[in-house]
Every structure is written in C-alpha cells, then in structure tokens.
Motif scaffolding. Structure first.
Motif, PDB file in Angstrom:
ATOM      1  N   GLN A   1       0.836  -1.199   0.000  1.00  0.00           N
ATOM      2  CA  GLN A   1       0.000   0.000   0.000  1.00  0.00           C
ATOM      3  C   GLN A   1       0.875   1.254   0.000  1.00  0.00           C
ATOM      4  OE1 GLN A   1      -0.661  -2.719   2.042  1.00  0.00           O
ATOM      5  NE2 GLN A   1      -2.318  -3.372   0.671  1.00  0.00           N
ATOM      6  N   ALA A   2       1.945   1.237   0.799  1.00  0.00           N
ATOM      7  CA  ALA A   2       2.844   2.389   0.850  1.00  0.00           C
ATOM      8  C   ALA A   2       3.487   2.639  -0.512  1.00  0.00           C
ATOM      9  CB  ALA A   2       3.923   2.170   1.913  1.00  0.00           C
ATOM     10  N   ALA A   3       3.923   1.551  -1.169  1.00  0.00           N
ATOM     11  CA  ALA A   3       4.567   1.696  -2.477  1.00  0.00           C
ATOM     12  C   ALA A   3       3.608   2.300  -3.501  1.00  0.00           C
ATOM     13  CB  ALA A   3       5.071   0.336  -2.964  1.00  0.00           C
ATOM     14  N   LEU A   4       2.357   1.859  -3.492  1.00  0.00           N
ATOM     15  CA  LEU A   4       1.375   2.390  -4.434  1.00  0.00           C
ATOM     16  C   LEU A   4       1.094   3.863  -4.174  1.00  0.00           C
ATOM     17  CD1 LEU A   4      -1.161  -0.582  -4.551  1.00  0.00           C
ATOM     18  CD2 LEU A   4       0.328   0.188  -6.412  1.00  0.00           C
ATOM     19  N   LEU A   5       0.979   4.245  -2.902  1.00  0.00           N
ATOM     20  CA  LEU A   5       0.653   5.632  -2.564  1.00  0.00           C
ATOM     21  C   LEU A   5       1.838   6.560  -2.821  1.00  0.00           C
ATOM     22  CD1 LEU A   5      -1.386   4.965   0.702  1.00  0.00           C
ATOM     23  CD2 LEU A   5      -2.278   5.634  -1.541  1.00  0.00           C
ATOM     24  N   VAL A   6       3.033   6.084  -2.547  1.00  0.00           N
ATOM     25  CA  VAL A   6       4.228   6.894  -2.834  1.00  0.00           C
ATOM     26  C   VAL A   6       4.394   7.046  -4.346  1.00  0.00           C
ATOM     27  CG1 VAL A   6       6.751   6.936  -2.720  1.00  0.00           C
ATOM     28  CG2 VAL A   6       5.421   6.389  -0.669  1.00  0.00           C
ATOM     29  N   ALA A   7       4.155   5.961  -5.090  1.00  0.00           N
ATOM     30  CA  ALA A   7       4.237   6.040  -6.555  1.00  0.00           C
ATOM     31  C   ALA A   7       3.191   7.000  -7.103  1.00  0.00           C
ATOM     32  CB  ALA A   7       4.064   4.651  -7.171  1.00  0.00           C
ATOM     33  N   GLY A   8       1.983   6.943  -6.565  1.00  0.00           N
ATOM     34  CA  GLY A   8       0.936   7.873  -6.993  1.00  0.00           C
ATOM     35  C   GLY A   8       1.313   9.319  -6.723  1.00  0.00           C
ATOM     36  N   SER A   9       2.016   9.544  -5.613  1.00  0.00           N
ATOM     37  CA  SER A   9       2.430  10.905  -5.255  1.00  0.00           C
ATOM     38  C   SER A   9       3.430  11.487  -6.242  1.00  0.00           C
ATOM     39  CB  SER A   9       3.051  10.911  -3.847  1.00  0.00           C
ATOM     40  OG  SER A   9       2.132  10.450  -2.881  1.00  0.00           O
ATOM     41  N   CYS A  10       4.034  10.628  -7.064  1.00  0.00           N
ATOM     42  CA  CYS A  10       4.999  11.110  -8.064  1.00  0.00           C
ATOM     43  C   CYS A  10       4.317  11.677  -9.306  1.00  0.00           C
ATOM     44  CB  CYS A  10       5.945   9.979  -8.483  1.00  0.00           C
ATOM     45  SG  CYS A  10       7.109   9.487  -7.209  1.00  0.00           S
ATOM     46  N   MET A  11       3.022  11.460  -9.451  1.00  0.00           N
ATOM     47  CA  MET A  11       2.332  11.945 -10.648  1.00  0.00           C
ATOM     48  C   MET A  11       2.420  13.477 -10.783  1.00  0.00           C
ATOM     49  SD  MET A  11       1.423   9.173 -12.196  1.00  0.00           S
ATOM     50  CE  MET A  11       2.904   8.465 -11.450  1.00  0.00           C
ATOM     51  N   PRO A  12       2.193  14.262  -9.713  1.00  0.00           N
ATOM     52  CA  PRO A  12       2.359  15.713  -9.850  1.00  0.00           C
ATOM     53  C   PRO A  12       3.783  16.121 -10.202  1.00  0.00           C
ATOM     54  CG  PRO A  12       1.037  15.191  -7.920  1.00  0.00           C
ATOM     55  CD  PRO A  12       1.605  13.899  -8.412  1.00  0.00           C
ATOM     56  N   VAL A  13       4.780  15.336  -9.738  1.00  0.00           N
ATOM     57  CA  VAL A  13       6.176  15.622 -10.081  1.00  0.00           C
ATOM     58  C   VAL A  13       6.394  15.384 -11.569  1.00  0.00           C
ATOM     59  CG1 VAL A  13       8.575  15.013  -9.626  1.00  0.00           C
ATOM     60  CG2 VAL A  13       6.908  14.946  -7.768  1.00  0.00           C
ATOM     61  N   LEU A  14       5.829  14.285 -12.068  1.00  0.00           N
ATOM     62  CA  LEU A  14       5.907  13.990 -13.499  1.00  0.00           C
ATOM     63  C   LEU A  14       5.341  15.144 -14.313  1.00  0.00           C
ATOM     64  CD1 LEU A  14       6.353  11.805 -15.782  1.00  0.00           C
ATOM     65  CD2 LEU A  14       4.002  11.096 -15.365  1.00  0.00           C
TER      66      LEU A  14
END
Length: 404
Positions: A24-37
């Motif tokens: 769950q942490a990996a998915l949420l941290v990965a999702g948080s990278c979308m604004p950075v992208l």
C-alpha cells in the motif's frame, strides 16, 4: 504561529480489520509522483514547442503555461479534493483522478492546437490535486507513529529523485519528438490497476462518512502550518527552479554539468527527507529550526559563491534542509486532525505548498529585479529563512515528539 504541536495527538482511523503494509505504501508513494511527473517532464521540450507553434498568437505565454498551469490548478483545487475525499471517500476519488490524469495527460498526443494543449493541462492539474491529496491522506489514514513518519519522508524522497529522473527522461524522449514525453502520463492508467485491488477505504461506516460535511475545518490547527508551508514551498522550489541559472551565471555552458548539479541537489533533498523518519522524535520545533537553519546557510552560500563547487555545496546544504522541511510541515499539519477532517486538512496543506511552487519564480524574479541579480535574491531568501527560524523559536509549536 500556534504554540501547540498537533503531532502530539493521534487518531487511528477504522481500517475495517486490515493492516496496511509495504504494498500500500509503495502504491501511494508512486501515486504521489504523478504531480512531479507533470511538473518537470515537459521542461526539456519547451524550446521545441516554441518552434512548432511559432505562428500561434501568444506563443510566448502559452508555452510556459503548458508547464506551470498544472501547479496552479493543484493549488486551486486541492481544498475541494480534500472535501470530496472526506465526503465521498479517498479511494474512489483517487481511482477516478488517476484515470483522468492518464486521459488529460496523453491528450496532447492527438491535439494540434497549442490552446487545446494548454487547456488539457488544466485537466492534468485538477487530477493532480486529487491524486496528491488522496495519496497523502491515505498514508496518514493507514499508518501511525514511526511508520507514518517513515512513509511521509519516503514520499518526499522519492518525489525528489523522481524529479531528476523525469527531467532526464523528458529530454531523451523529447529528442524523438515533442509529443513522445506525453506517453508517460499513461503510467497512471497502469498504476491504477493494483490500486483498485490493494487499496481500500479506511472509513467502513457510511454513517461516519455522511456526518463528515458537518465537521468544520479546524482552521486554528491547520492555519499556522499552512501559512508556514506557503513560505516553505517557495524555499523548497527556489533552487529546483533557479540552480541551473546560478550555475550558468558562473560561466558554465555544459548542460551535463548543469544537470549534474541539479541531480546532486536532488540527492541531498532525498537524504534530508529519508532522515525525517529518524529525526521526528526531536519534535516539530527543533526540526523546523534545523531545516530553516540549513536552508538559510545554504542559500547564503549559493548567493555569495564565486565558483561552481561552492555553489553546489550551498545547494546541497539548503536542499538537505528542505528535504527535512516538507515532511515536518506535513506531519505538523495533519497528525492531529480527526479522521473526518483529514482530507480537507491535507487538501489545504497541498494547496499552500503548490501556491508556493507557483509563486517561486514570480517572487524571486521580482526580488532579483529589485536587488539587481538572482544571487542577491537567493541571499535575501536565505535571510528570510533566518527570520523564519527566529519566529519558530519565539512562537513555534510546542516541543513535543512527532512519533506518538
């Protein structure tokens, strides 16, 4: 500034008998990278866009907007996203936003008008507002104490490293075609599949969700962290945006060296962010003092630097400070919030951070014009960080550990 440290309290949400783990942490941290992208991927192709749409009226304004307009709409829509997350549910909004991100993000692959491309970026920004708010809120929902500190620090660390990777990747893909980088926005459509199966809505009781709208936003609690985050956002993005100009001003024309300097600063941000997990026990006040202190020293060194190594050294010191600063401000803002208020609180915090990002080039540009050059403007920001440090010492949150 509040004299209370809301990190002293903890309200565990109902998790429907489930325990969140690394998946769950990996998915949420990965999702948080979308604004950075969305923020950095297109930077390398902006000059190409200027050439491709040279005949378009207002091209000098529209092309930079393609890069910056998502951040503005993250700032504008994050509070609304927080309200929807509290009222309807975090997971539902996140899934819809991830799909919308893929749709609007890849739209320029088929659009031939610069105006239409800029408009599609508005959709990207609104989707990013929901993604960032929901991912951060779910981290604070799923985890508590040291685990929460670990993953909030990891969120900042991964975002800092992702910014460097996406910038480089944008350059490589942009060399193929100006449209090619937009394919990367489809990654959210891939990421949403495991999110559907591995994430869940923390609030199982619908009656609990239905009463959320009646709960007022705790402005007395969120106000001080949000105000400091607005300034902190400017500090955080100052060197991300302007370090290449500083290095260029010192006579460097090698793009590899300029990119290398930015990468070293990103690594320092990542190191500061991951250290938050271990430093959180010191309490919000000490962490804010340390973060603003490092930022003040680093920015002043960059300002006075007469050589590239000295400028990079200053950037490393400042970036280490901002790496600690972001998760500290976030935990100060959300750790003491009731579950039913957490989405809105996180949305408000996210809005102030992205307003700071949007204002960074405006504030530093105006300061540089007033003082004569960018170096003096960065020095002035370093002085402002020193004043922020003093303000925290005098009126900062009470010295309580953030690990409870």
């Amino acid at each position: 500034m509040s004299t209370m440290d809301p990190t002293a309290t903890e309200t565990r949400p109902p998790l429907a008998g489930r325990a969140a783990g690394k998946t769950q942490a990996a998915l949420l941290v990965a999702g948080s990278c979308m604004p950075v992208l969305g923020a950095v991927l297109l930077a390398p192709v902006l000059p190409t866009l200027n050439q491709v749409f040279a005949d378009t009226a207002g091209v000098a304004i529209l092309v930079p907007l393609v890069l910056t307009v998502p951040a503005l709409f993250v700032a504008l829509f994050s509070p609304l996203a927080g309200y929807v997350a509290d009222r309807v549910g975090r997971k539902q909004l996140l899934i819809v936003a991830m799909l919308a991100y893929a749709l609007f993000g890849t739209a320029p692959l088929w659009l031939d008008s610069l105006g239409a491309i800029a408009l599609s970026r508005v959709g990207v920004g609104i989707a990013e507002a929901a993604i960032m708010t929901c991912c951060t809120t779910l981290i604070t929902d799923y985890y508590a104490g040291q685990q929460r500190n670990k993953y909030l620090g990891l969120q900042t660390m991964v975002s800092a490293l992702a910014a460097t990777a996406f910038f480089a990747l944008g350059g490589v893909l942009g060399s193929i075609s100006w449209r090619t980088p937009f394919w990367l926005y489809a990654v959210s459509a891939v990421l949403v599949v495991p999110m559907i199966f591995k994430l869940w809505e923390p609030a199982k009781s619908q009656a609990h969700v239905a009463t959320t709208a009646k709960q007022p936003v705790p402005w007395r609690q969120i106000g001080a962290p949000a105000a400091v985050t607005l300034f902190g956002g400017i500090v955080f993005y100052a060197l991300i945006v302007h370090l290449p100009y500083v290095i260029t001003g010192l006579g460097v024309t090698d793009t590899g060296l300029i990119g290398g300097a930015a990468a070293v600063a990103s690594l320092a941000t990542a190191a500061g962010a991951i250290s938050f997990r271990y430093l959180a026990k010191l309490g919000t006040r000490k962490l804010l003092v340390g973060a603003f202190g490092l930022a003040a020293v680093g920015l002043c060194v960059v300002s006075a630097a007469g050589s590239v190594p000295l400028a990079i050294l200053g950037a490393v010191v400042a970036s280490a400070g901002t790496g600690v600063l972001l998760p500290t401000l976030l935990t100060w803002a959300v750790n003491g919030l009731e579950f039913s208020q957490r989405g809105r609180g996180t949305g408000i915090w996210t809005a102030t951070l992205f307003i700071g990002q949007f204002l960074t080039p405006i504030v530093l540009g105006a300061t540089a014009a007033a003082l004569g050059n960018l170096a003096l403007a960065l020095g002035a920001l370093g002085g402002a960080c020193a004043l922020a440090l003093l303000a925290v010492l005098v009126r900062g949150p009470r010295l309580v550990s953030a690990t409870h």
